[in-house]
Design a protein around this motif. Structure first.
Motif, PDB file in Angstrom:
ATOM      1  N   TRP B  60       0.859  -1.199   0.000  1.00  0.00           N
ATOM      2  CA  TRP B  60       0.000   0.000   0.000  1.00  0.00           C
ATOM      3  C   TRP B  60       0.885   1.235   0.000  1.00  0.00           C
ATOM      4  CZ3 TRP B  60      -0.497   3.455   4.387  1.00  0.00           C
ATOM      5  CH2 TRP B  60      -1.504   4.416   4.262  1.00  0.00           C
ATOM      6  N   ALA B 154      -3.229  -0.028   7.664  1.00  0.00           N
ATOM      7  CA  ALA B 154      -3.326  -0.319   6.232  1.00  0.00           C
ATOM      8  C   ALA B 154      -3.533  -1.809   5.970  1.00  0.00           C
ATOM      9  CB  ALA B 154      -2.063   0.150   5.517  1.00  0.00           C
ATOM     10  N   PHE B 158      -6.122  -3.129   3.389  1.00  0.00           N
ATOM     11  CA  PHE B 158      -5.635  -3.895   2.240  1.00  0.00           C
ATOM     12  C   PHE B 158      -6.494  -5.152   2.036  1.00  0.00           C
ATOM     13  CE2 PHE B 158      -3.090  -7.452   0.696  1.00  0.00           C
ATOM     14  CZ  PHE B 158      -2.586  -6.963  -0.487  1.00  0.00           C
ATOM     15  N   ARG B 162      -8.768  -5.898  -1.174  1.00  0.00           N
ATOM     16  CA  ARG B 162      -8.515  -7.120  -1.953  1.00  0.00           C
ATOM     17  C   ARG B 162      -9.796  -7.965  -2.067  1.00  0.00           C
ATOM     18  NH1 ARG B 162      -4.250 -10.991   0.553  1.00  0.00           N
ATOM     19  NH2 ARG B 162      -5.928 -11.040   2.057  1.00  0.00           N
ATOM     20  N   GLN B 236      -3.829   6.786  -3.808  1.00  0.00           N
ATOM     21  CA  GLN B 236      -3.703   5.626  -2.949  1.00  0.00           C
ATOM     22  C   GLN B 236      -3.652   4.400  -3.859  1.00  0.00           C
ATOM     23  OE1 GLN B 236      -5.765   4.269   1.215  1.00  0.00           O
ATOM     24  NE2 GLN B 236      -6.892   5.637  -0.058  1.00  0.00           N
ATOM     25  N   PHE B 238      -3.238   0.122  -3.863  1.00  0.00           N
ATOM     26  CA  PHE B 238      -3.138  -1.180  -3.191  1.00  0.00           C
ATOM     27  C   PHE B 238      -2.527  -2.150  -4.202  1.00  0.00           C
ATOM     28  CE2 PHE B 238      -6.372   1.091  -0.914  1.00  0.00           C
ATOM     29  CZ  PHE B 238      -6.147   0.755   0.412  1.00  0.00           C
ATOM     30  N   SER B 292      -3.767  -4.546  -9.122  1.00  0.00           N
ATOM     31  CA  SER B 292      -3.726  -3.340  -8.303  1.00  0.00           C
ATOM     32  C   SER B 292      -5.031  -2.565  -8.423  1.00  0.00           C
ATOM     33  CB  SER B 292      -2.551  -2.472  -8.767  1.00  0.00           C
ATOM     34  OG  SER B 292      -2.491  -1.290  -8.019  1.00  0.00           O
TER      35      SER B 292
END
Lengths: 87, 324
Positions: B60, B154, B158, B162, B236, B238, B292
């Motif tokens: 992240w 985070a 995350f 996901r 941002q 991920f 991502s």
């Protein structure tokens, strides 16, 4: 000491396993971390960090590698061995 | 906070200005120095107890840039200072970074007034194909850094992103790419020869390609030169997975254009024309692996002496802009 290490490791692992399997209340030493408990990289890392806080040791920084840990029993054995070495 | 200075030579910015990609790599370099400070080694010397080389893989990153201090104010041959703080939670790293002029960092300017990044990363074994293998650095090969008492926030975020595949499910974007943009991964361009994964900051370039395509699909199309004047305010990312050589990354983008205060940048020679908010996803074309998910806020910043661009920006804002 050994019994308390096993209990601490089991407690940490079951707590993390619950994030994948909310109804799980126990883990067995024969459980595979990946196949049975659904662990992934971040879960293993979290377990190592939580156990360092609770037991004050990180065996993976001194003698073991995460790659050899397959089961809950492997995890317990690594921490028991590290505790014996450090005492 | 560890502070490092760097000169923005042509190897970093060509003949141009500081970009988000370069800023992120400068921040990553600073983290590498913080990790190895006092060990006598470099990041390549961090190994596990079996001697396998490790690297910190980001999962992240969150870049924030105040509109009054855009990254683009730094240009070729400028010196910049980069500050970093790293904390550990086992093999997980939580870092905060800032970037400014050397005098700004020396004077201890509040970090909220400077471009900044926060990140979460963890150590993996380097050079292993397939699933990344988590690892813990051998004692002594990594700097003893402050420890966190609980997992970085985070980490939960995350896992949530996901699981859902989106950052903000409630955001209803008006604009949407008609089809994902295909970005082939080429050796020597997106990926270094012999490497098996993209550098984390490379995803910014892939997302920018989709953003450009989205804006070009509008009617009338957004001039390419106006897109060149987009400055990042917030992004941002991920990082869920990675891909290698010969992959094709498909990038999807949806977005919203918002009106903004023309004086947002606080300078008289620039006009803040509109805000672009985006949410993007990148996946591998063959396997359909989600690689991502990202969300970005960008600002169209146009020099006041470029009336053609100002007109194009006004058209864009009037036609598609909404009030935030």
């Amino acid at each position: 000491m050994t019994a308390s290490i096993e209990a601490t490791v089991l407690s940490v692992l079951v707590e993390i396993a619950r994030t994948h399997q909310p109804t799980r209340s126990t883990v067995a030493t024969t459980d595979s971390l990946i196949d049975d408990l659904g662990f992934e990289s971040l879960d293993l890392a979290t377990a190592v960090a939580q156990l360092e806080i609770q037991l004050g040791i990180d065996p993976f920084a001194t003698e073991a590698t995460l790659g050899v840990v397959r089961t809950v029993g492997d995890f317990i054995a690594v921490y028991e061995r590290a505790a014996r070495t450090s005492s | 906070m560890l502070i490092c200075e760097a000169e923005l030579g042509i190897g970093l910015v060509g003949l141009g200005r500081l970009t988000e990609f370069v800023a992120m790599t400068l921040w990553a370099d600073a983290q590498a120095r913080a990790l190895t400070a006092g060990t006598g080694g470099t990041l390549r010397d961090i190994v596990d107890t079996a001697g396998a080389r490790l690297y910190p893989g980001y999962f992240w990153t969150h870049v924030t840039v105040p509109p009054e201090r855009l990254l683009e104010r730094h240009q070729v041959w400028d010196r910049v200072a980069v500050g970093v703080d790293v904390k550990t939670f086992g093999p997980i790293l939580e870092s905060t970074y800032v970037l400014g002029t050397p005098s700004e960092l020396a004077e201890g300017a509040p970090t909220t007034s400077l471009p900044a990044m926060r990140s979460a990363a963890m150590f993996f074994v380097d050079g292993t194909p397939g699933e990344p293998q988590p690892a813990t650095p051998k004692k002594g090969t990594v700097n003893a850094l402050p420890k966190l008492e609980k997992p970085p926030s985070a980490l939960a975020r995350f896992k949530d992103v996901r699981a859902s595949g989106v950052i903000d499910a409630a955001q209803a974007h008006r604009l949407r790419l008609s089809a994902p943009v295909a970005c082939p991964i080429v050796t020597g361009r997106e990926i270094a020869a012999g490497q098996h994964a993209l550098v984390f900051a490379q995803f910014v370039k892939l997302f920018d390609a989709a953003e450009r395509a989205l804006l070009s699909e509008l009617e009338p199309p957004t001039p390419a030169e106006l897109v060149d004047h987009l400055a990042v305010l917030d992004r941002q990312i991920f990082y869920l997975d990675n891909c290698g050589l010969s992959s094709v990354v498909m990038v999807h983008a949806r977005g919203t254009i918002e009106h903004c205060d023309p004086k947002l940048t606080g300078t008289s020679d620039q006009v803040a024309a509109a805000v672009l908010k985006l949410e993007m996803t990148a996946y591998e074309a063959t396997t359909l692996k989600l690689l991502s998910v990202a969300a970005a806020t960008k600002l169209f910043v146009v020099p006041w002496n470029r009336p053609g661009l100002l007109h194009a920006a006004e058209r864009l804002s009037r036609r598609y802009g909404v009030t935030a």
